[in-house]
Each structure stands twice: as structure tokens, then as C-alpha cells.
Design a protein around this motif. Structure first.
Motif, short mmCIF file in Angstrom:
data_model
loop_
_atom_site.label_atom_id
_atom_site.label_comp_id
_atom_site.label_asym_id
_atom_site.label_seq_id
_atom_site.Cartn_x
_atom_site.Cartn_y
_atom_site.Cartn_z
N ALA A 108 -6.41 9.06 -9.90
CA ALA A 108 -7.88 9.01 -9.96
C ALA A 108 -8.38 8.04 -11.02
N THR A 109 -7.84 8.12 -12.24
CA THR A 109 -8.35 7.29 -13.33
C THR A 109 -7.95 5.83 -13.21
N THR A 110 -6.78 5.56 -12.63
CA THR A 110 -6.32 4.16 -12.53
C THR A 110 -7.19 3.34 -11.59
N PRO A 111 -7.44 3.78 -10.34
CA PRO A 111 -8.35 2.97 -9.50
C PRO A 111 -9.77 2.92 -10.05
N PHE A 112 -10.19 3.98 -10.73
CA PHE A 112 -11.50 3.96 -11.38
C PHE A 112 -11.55 2.84 -12.42
N MET A 113 -10.53 2.77 -13.26
CA MET A 113 -10.49 1.73 -14.30
C MET A 113 -10.43 0.34 -13.69
N LYS A 114 -9.67 0.19 -12.63
CA LYS A 114 -9.60 -1.10 -11.95
C LYS A 114 -10.98 -1.53 -11.47
N ALA A 115 -11.69 -0.62 -10.81
CA ALA A 115 -13.03 -0.94 -10.32
C ALA A 115 -13.99 -1.24 -11.46
N LEU A 116 -13.87 -0.47 -12.54
CA LEU A 116 -14.73 -0.69 -13.71
C LEU A 116 -14.51 -2.08 -14.28
N LEU A 117 -13.26 -2.47 -14.44
CA LEU A 117 -12.96 -3.79 -14.99
C LEU A 117 -13.43 -4.91 -14.07
N GLU A 118 -13.30 -4.70 -12.78
CA GLU A 118 -13.75 -5.73 -11.83
C GLU A 118 -15.26 -5.91 -11.88
N HIS A 119 -16.00 -4.85 -12.15
CA HIS A 119 -17.44 -4.98 -12.32
C HIS A 119 -17.78 -5.87 -13.51
N TYR A 120 -16.88 -5.92 -14.49
CA TYR A 120 -17.10 -6.76 -15.67
C TYR A 120 -16.42 -8.12 -15.56
N GLY A 121 -15.95 -8.45 -14.37
CA GLY A 121 -15.46 -9.80 -14.12
C GLY A 121 -13.98 -10.03 -14.34
N TYR A 122 -13.21 -8.97 -14.57
CA TYR A 122 -11.77 -9.13 -14.75
C TYR A 122 -11.06 -9.15 -13.39
N LYS A 123 -9.99 -9.92 -13.31
CA LYS A 123 -9.14 -9.95 -12.11
C LYS A 123 -8.03 -8.92 -12.29
N THR A 124 -7.86 -8.04 -11.31
CA THR A 124 -6.91 -6.95 -11.48
C THR A 124 -6.13 -6.69 -10.19
N ILE A 175 0.89 5.00 -10.80
CA ILE A 175 0.24 3.74 -10.48
C ILE A 175 -0.50 3.24 -11.72
N SER A 176 -0.45 1.93 -11.94
CA SER A 176 -1.05 1.33 -13.12
C SER A 176 -1.78 0.05 -12.71
N THR A 177 -2.31 -0.67 -13.70
CA THR A 177 -3.14 -1.84 -13.43
C THR A 177 -2.68 -3.03 -14.27
N ILE A 178 -2.66 -4.18 -13.63
CA ILE A 178 -2.44 -5.46 -14.32
C ILE A 178 -3.75 -6.24 -14.33
N VAL A 179 -4.10 -6.79 -15.48
CA VAL A 179 -5.27 -7.66 -15.61
C VAL A 179 -4.79 -9.10 -15.74
#
Length: 223
Positions: free
Chosen positions: A77-93, A110-114
Motif C-alpha cells: 500500500a505505502t510503496t505505490p502511494f509513495m511512487k505516485a506522490l513522487l511523480e506528482h512532484y516531477g520525479y521519475k520512478t 516491492i520498492s521504488t527506484i527514483v
């Protein structure tokens, strides 16, 4: 998650005022700050056991709504949330899979790469879905081992082995034949915590549905 939801969550739950201005000043500093605040303000917790509605019958959006209120969740739950949050701020993930210590298969985490946060080609690991919190975005530009990172609960270090990056926590004296223990270039002891598989990007939704089926099987049949 909408843009307005991202801004309200960042300011009210994560306590970061005027996030867009902060990004304009220093994108990397903001990435580290929002990673730290996610750990501090969205607890690692499994609410699935306490619901009146079976979790596998719930829509994914429901979990986003709960995190927007600061309720937290597990990695799915928190990982895709964080990915979406970062993408709203212009990060590629993008997502990658992981394997906690003691498990023999990937896709249990599951984790996230920026990408490109510092320069073209730079990669940072952002993991907001762990019980053993990693309070910073970890640069993956090291060849063999990263510097040590001292967090509230422990000191951690990351080692590269082929297409994998492995997270370790520092431990005192250990058994010399423990296969999950590694010695760094200074002779310090490190205990394996989690293995990340870097060479395959993961789609979140099939992983999510797999986890929901796991809950259904476990909670309805006892595993």
C-alpha cells in the motif's frame, strides 16, 4: 491520487510546508526529506486483520484514502502511494521487487527506484514499506558497498552483488559460519535484511492482486 491530494497530504500529514518551493531549491534534499517524513508519519502497520470488509474485496483506492489520512500500511500500500506522490512532484520512478531475509523468492516485497534525481542516469532506492525503516533515499552509485547509514533503530549498509543490492544492518559479534553475515572493507559485521532485484521493473497491480489472494487464502483457510 490527485495533485491537490498530494499537496494536502505533504503539508498536513508529512508537515512539509510549501513542498513545490522546496523542490525548486533542492530536489535531492526534498527527496530525502519526504522519504524521512513518510516513515515518521505513516506507520508500518497491517490493518487487514481488523476490517469488517475482507481486504481482498476492497478497491485499491481505499488504501490510498487511508494513507492520505496518515493511517499507514504495509509495502503493497505505502510503496505505490509513495511512487505516485513522487511523480506528482516531477520525479521519475519505477518499482522493483525484493526478498526479505528468510524468504526464498522475490515479489514478496516491492520498492521504488527514483531516476535522474541528481543527474541523468542517477538511481536512488526509496523504500517506505519496511518495518526496519530506511529514512533516506539511498544512492546506488557505489560499486561494491555503500557508506553506512545511521538511523534511529540501527546502522545500515548496502552491498552490490551482480544485479542485486542487499541491505544489511550492523551487528556486534556473530557466529562466523552465519551465511547471512557479511564483513565490510573495515572488518565490521553486517546482517542481511533484504535483497533488492534491480534489473527488472515491476508492475504494481499484479503484485497487489497476488497479495490480496494471499490474504484470502490465509484468513479464510488458515494458510
Amino acid at each position: 491520487m490527485t495533485k491537490d491530494e498530494a499537496l494536502i497530504f505533504t503539508e498536513s500529514i508529512l508537515k512539509i510546508p510549501d513542498p513545490e518551493a522546496s523542490i525548486a531549491v533542492d530536489r535531492m534534499k526534498f527527496l530525502n526529506l519526504i522519504t524521512e517524513r513518510m516513515h515518521e508519519h505513516t506507520p508500518f502497520t497491517d490493518m487487514c486483520l481488523y476490517r469488517s470488509t475482507p481486504v481482498w474485496e476492497m478497491e485499491a483506492r481505499r488504501f490510498t484514502e487511508e494513507i492520505l489520512l496518515g493511517k499507514g500500511g504495509l509495502c503493497w500500500a505505502t510503496t505505490p502511494f509513495m511512487k505516485a506522490l513522487l511523480e506528482h512532484y516531477g520525479y521519475k520512478t519505477y518499482h522493483i521487487s525484493g526478498r526479505p531475509q528468510g524468504f526464498n523468492f522475490f515479489d514478496f516485497h516491492i520498492s521504488t527506484i527514483v531516476e535522474d534525481a541528481v543527474h541523468s542516469g542517477s538511481l536512488h532506492l526509496v523504500d517506505t514499506g519496511l518495518m526496519r525503516d530506511i529514512f533516506t533515499a539511498v544512492p546506488l552509485d557505489f560499486e561494491t558497498e555503500s557508506p553506512g547509514y545511521k538511523f534511529y533503530h540501527s546502522t545500515m549498509k548496502f552491498f552490490r552483488e551482480g544485479d542485486k543490492v542487499i541491505a544489511y544492518s550492523q551487528v556486534p559479534a556473530v557466529e562466523s559460519d552465519d551465511r547471512d553475515v557479511k564483513y565490510d572493507s573495515n572488518g565490521k559485521h553486517w546482517k542481511q535484511q533484504l535483497v533488492y532485484l534491480l534489473n527488472e521493473k515491476r508492475n504494481w497491480y499484479p503484485y497487489f492482486r497476488c497479495i490480496m489472494e494471499f490474504y484470502k487464502m490465509t484468513l479464510t483457510t488458515g494458510g
